[in-house]
Design an enzyme around this catalytic site. Sequence first.
Site, PDB file in Angstrom:
ATOM      1  N   SER A  61       0.843  -1.201   0.000  1.00 55.92           N
ATOM      2  CA  SER A  61       0.000   0.000   0.000  1.00 55.92           C
ATOM      3  C   SER A  61       0.878   1.251   0.000  1.00 55.92           C
ATOM      4  O   SER A  61       1.661   1.450  -0.928  1.00 55.92           O
ATOM      5  CB  SER A  61      -0.945  -0.046   1.204  1.00 55.92           C
ATOM      6  N   ASP A 109      -8.610  -2.638  -6.942  1.00 53.43           N
ATOM      7  CA  ASP A 109      -8.123  -2.474  -5.576  1.00 53.43           C
ATOM      8  C   ASP A 109      -9.130  -1.666  -4.767  1.00 53.43           C
ATOM      9  O   ASP A 109      -9.538  -0.565  -5.166  1.00 53.43           O
ATOM     10  CB  ASP A 109      -6.777  -1.764  -5.604  1.00 53.43           C
ATOM     11  N   HIS A 145      -7.491  -5.260  -0.944  1.00 52.34           N
ATOM     12  CA  HIS A 145      -6.357  -4.350  -0.848  1.00 52.34           C
ATOM     13  C   HIS A 145      -5.265  -5.027  -0.044  1.00 52.34           C
ATOM     14  O   HIS A 145      -5.465  -5.352   1.126  1.00 52.34           O
ATOM     15  CB  HIS A 145      -6.768  -3.042  -0.166  1.00 52.34           C
TER      16      HIS A 145
END
Length: 378
Positions: free
Chosen positions: A176, A272, A331
């Site tokens: 991330s 995502d 995610h």
Amino acid sequence: MMMANLQFFCLLVCSLAIIKTGCAKDNWVEKTIVKNAISKGAVCLDGSPPAYHFQSGFGEGVENWIVQLSGGGWCTNVTDCLDRTRSIYVGSTNIMGPWKFEGLFSINKSENPDFYNWNKVFVRYCDGGAFTGDVEYVDPATNLHFRGARIFEAVMDELLAKGLKNAKNALLAGTSAGGYPTMLYCDHFRSLLPKSKRVKCFADAGHFIHAKNPMQARGFEEVYNALVTLQGSTKALPKACTSKMNPVLCFFPENILQHIKTPIFTAMSAYDSFQVNKTLGQDIFSCIFSRTCTSSQNKTLREFRSEFLTTLPKPHNPKLKGVFIDSFVHHSAIQWRWTIQSGLVVNNVSAPEAFADWYFDRKYWYVIDEKVLPTIPK
């Protein structure tokens, strides 16, 4: 007494990572504070020293290393950054506890056959600027420090002394908000290990694009502009990019991947969950899960997927730039779904298998899920 001795023995064996099942099921690892970081000015938002979680490799993995930069969004103003200093996850190592090693960090051989016995380092994210900030001045009214770039260097210095400098194989990974600095520092990481046989990088769920028509306020551009103005991140950005365009644009992977010479693998969902919510808005994000998307919303999703795919490195040399893009709405998979049994399968290959094959030069994967609409993971 016998039961107490048995429990002690199990705890001891787990801590040494000798067994991979049973008591090792929940593998919690304590934090390690970076020595001498404060004297280097390498500190978290609140001035606390940075930290990481380390588990020694064993068996044939003693000379191999994984270093992961953790994610957790960004803070884009003083109020947001002050709020993070009170979080047990992303702002102050003073209140951070142990971290559970799983997924790519699992010591279970059946779940993680290629990396289970490696030295593993999980670097805590506490600067709010994706490990890129570098501002000398500290406002006494807030005591906020923006020193993410220094944190990266201080952690690397300590890990090199701890044995990373002798690595046979090494991997820099990031998830991330940790995905961008993984790209940013990939070549630098390679330069720190000139004698290593194999050094590669892995960006997990960090390929956030500069969408042409975001339905929500400027998508990620607003975030990255704050990192430049608040965190002083420009100094950390690649000069090959900033010499040609606005520094804000140099946070986007489509503008920097071509400059990375070290092999790097990108794993991400075309849908995502964080990126869809941030860029397309809550209405479209919600309709996916309720299965109520209108034809217009589905058109928007398909167009976004097409735009996302154009930003990926081209498949001319998958040895240098490997890719695994699924269509599941999630995610970050490196922790919670990164096992052979994960269910993240595209074209009969799972994400962990594709990455491991690519890392060890067994086969060079460039995998794109052909589904043009998002799928809810089981």
